[in-house]
Design a protein around this motif. Structure first.
Motif, PDB file in Angstrom:
ATOM      1  N   PRO A 192       2.658  -2.804   1.479  1.00  0.00           N
ATOM      2  CA  PRO A 192       2.621  -4.163   1.178  1.00  0.00           C
ATOM      3  C   PRO A 192       1.854  -4.238  -0.494  1.00  0.00           C
ATOM      4  O   PRO A 192       1.490  -3.148  -0.953  1.00  0.00           O
ATOM      5  N   PRO A 193       2.381  -5.407  -0.998  1.00  0.00           N
ATOM      6  CA  PRO A 193       1.867  -5.418  -2.463  1.00  0.00           C
ATOM      7  C   PRO A 193       0.369  -5.386  -2.573  1.00  0.00           C
ATOM      8  O   PRO A 193      -0.340  -6.025  -1.332  1.00  0.00           O
ATOM      9  N   GLY A 213      12.280  -4.812   8.310  1.00  0.00           N
ATOM     10  CA  GLY A 213      13.426  -4.387   7.455  1.00  0.00           C
ATOM     11  C   GLY A 213      12.634  -4.042   6.199  1.00  0.00           C
ATOM     12  O   GLY A 213      11.551  -4.124   5.836  1.00  0.00           O
ATOM     13  N   PRO A 214      13.506  -4.388   4.934  1.00  0.00           N
ATOM     14  CA  PRO A 214      12.888  -4.115   3.682  1.00  0.00           C
ATOM     15  C   PRO A 214      12.156  -5.323   3.111  1.00  0.00           C
ATOM     16  O   PRO A 214      12.203  -6.629   3.697  1.00  0.00           O
ATOM     17  N   THR A 215      11.164  -5.369   2.244  1.00  0.00           N
ATOM     18  CA  THR A 215      10.437  -6.359   1.976  1.00  0.00           C
ATOM     19  C   THR A 215      10.929  -7.460   1.302  1.00  0.00           C
ATOM     20  O   THR A 215      10.380  -8.486   1.810  1.00  0.00           O
ATOM     21  N   CYS A 246      -4.618   4.567   0.856  1.00  0.00           N
ATOM     22  CA  CYS A 246      -3.504   3.879   0.735  1.00  0.00           C
ATOM     23  C   CYS A 246      -3.765   2.414   0.478  1.00  0.00           C
ATOM     24  O   CYS A 246      -2.785   1.871  -0.283  1.00  0.00           O
ATOM     25  N   VAL A 247      -4.747   1.843   1.002  1.00  0.00           N
ATOM     26  CA  VAL A 247      -4.945   0.610   0.855  1.00  0.00           C
ATOM     27  C   VAL A 247      -6.219   0.143   0.492  1.00  0.00           C
ATOM     28  O   VAL A 247      -6.360  -0.938  -0.308  1.00  0.00           O
ATOM     29  N   PRO A 296      -4.899   0.895 -11.486  1.00  0.00           N
ATOM     30  CA  PRO A 296      -4.805  -0.572 -11.998  1.00  0.00           C
ATOM     31  C   PRO A 296      -5.200  -1.538 -10.854  1.00  0.00           C
ATOM     32  O   PRO A 296      -4.856  -1.267  -9.761  1.00  0.00           O
ATOM     33  N   ALA A 297      -5.078  -2.860 -11.395  1.00  0.00           N
ATOM     34  CA  ALA A 297      -5.355  -3.985 -10.168  1.00  0.00           C
ATOM     35  C   ALA A 297      -4.184  -4.055  -9.263  1.00  0.00           C
ATOM     36  O   ALA A 297      -4.288  -4.354  -8.147  1.00  0.00           O
ATOM     37  N   ASP A 298      -3.004  -3.719  -9.798  1.00  0.00           N
ATOM     38  CA  ASP A 298      -1.731  -3.831  -8.908  1.00  0.00           C
ATOM     39  C   ASP A 298      -1.225  -2.538  -8.275  1.00  0.00           C
ATOM     40  O   ASP A 298      -0.185  -2.779  -7.754  1.00  0.00           O
TER      41      ASP A 298
END
Length: 339
Positions: free
Chosen positions: A248-249, A220-222, A326-327, A270-272
């Protein structure tokens, strides 16, 4: 035996709970099938299911609960959808799609452009959410997250396992397949809508139905998955397996520059944020699908620079000059891509 862990983030962000054990790598399947949309029907508000068949009536490759298909849409977009039908039915596949107006356009295309009789190409099935044998299960599904869970519940019941299902969503009108779920043993089912309770369920509330040493499957949702993950250690459950429908974050990331050689662009990541999310702002049609590093759709050739690989798809040889944007991230300050 699988143990509790931060599965997706652990694989892609290289961190996990200290006692965790990794799950086996996804087995890549390169199988293209040209299928026909035999039926398209509404299942809830903004949710439709598609029944896909071979135009010549041939048998389809088998699959196990937790498997998904890569669906190639007429526009060229590729998206992943969990199989939610009967694994014993070798004549058809069933998937379900929720319309997300502000998403990447794939779900809108399914709802607005596909009709019965449309021809589509799929790749798979393949399984990144494998269903293991256990004596006791707790299944937790949020909204469209019920899709991989449905065949798991049916198989657990057929095996005579002790199981429970918790199905949650914004409202009953938005929760697909309630008619099918009504056919399950209702002593083992709890349907909980936020509308009825006035607030989304906490992880602890969802885990109240876990029996001792139960294996938990959650999709489901995060926010829901995060709540279950954080509250699992205080529950009697044994382990957690989950699948999310959003990326994922980014954890432990550092900023870097990504060069797009064909366009003469250099972008700051950016880092995030992921490279994919930044690149899409300038190249909206860049291919992608799972956004979690296992489907291979966003694979790009690396022209220069070293890569911090966080994917679960590339071989060691492929990692010499390939990157899943993507990751994965630049290992240094800059990476140049063939884009």
């Amino acid at each position: 035996m699988y143990r509790f862990l931060e599965r997706a983030v652990a694989r892609y962000a290289r961190w996990a709970h200290a006692s965790a054990r990794g799950r086996p790598p996804v087995q890549e399947v390169r199988r293209d099938l040209d299928l026909v949309v035999d039926e398209l029907r509404p299942e809830a508000e903004d949710v439709v299911s598609l029944r896909l068949v071979d135009a010549g009536g041939r048998r389809l490759p088998g699959w196990h609960p937790g498997a998904h298909l890569d669906l190639e849409l007429p526009s060229g977009r590729t998206r992943q959808y969990s199989l939610c039908g009967d694994p014993g039915d070798r004549r058809s596949y069933r998937i379900a799609v929720r319309r997300i107006a502000d998403g990447g356009g794939g779900s809108v295309e399914v709802h607005d452009a596909l009709r019965a009789g449309a021809r589509v190409r799929v790749r798979g099935p393949r399984n990144a959410f494998p269903f293991i044998t256990a004596q006791r299960y707790l299944f937790i599904a949020g909204g469209i997250g019920i899709t991989p869970i449905l065949p798991m519940v049916r198989l657990a019941a057929a095996r005579g396992a002790d199981w429970r299902l918790v199905f949650t969503g914004r409202s009953r009108a938005t929760m697909p397949f309630l008619g099918e779920i009504a056919g399950f043993d209702q002593r083992r089912v709890w349907v909980r809508s936020d509308e009825e309770y006035g607030i989304p369920a906490s992880g602890a509330e969802l885990l109240e139905h876990a029996s001792q040493d139960a294996v938990v499957y959650c999709c489901g949702p995060t926010p829901m998955i995060t709540g279950v993950r954080l509250d699992l250690p205080a529950s009697p459950a044994d382990s957690l397996h989950f699948e999310r429908f959003s990326p994922p974050p980014v954890v432990g990331g550092r900023p870097f520059r990504v060069g797009l050689a064909r366009r003469g662009l250099t972008l700051q990541v950016p880092a995030d944020r992921s490279a994919l999310s930044v690149i899409r702002e300038h190249v909206p049609d860049v291919p992608y699908s799972c956004r979690q590093g296992f489907c291979g759709t966003c694979e790009v050739r690396v022209l220069s620079g070293s890569v911090e690989h966080r994917d679960a798809a590339l071989t060691e040889e492929e990692r010499r000059d390939r990157m899943m944007i993507c990751v994965s991230r630049a290992a240094g300050e800059h990476v140049e891509l063939d884009l």
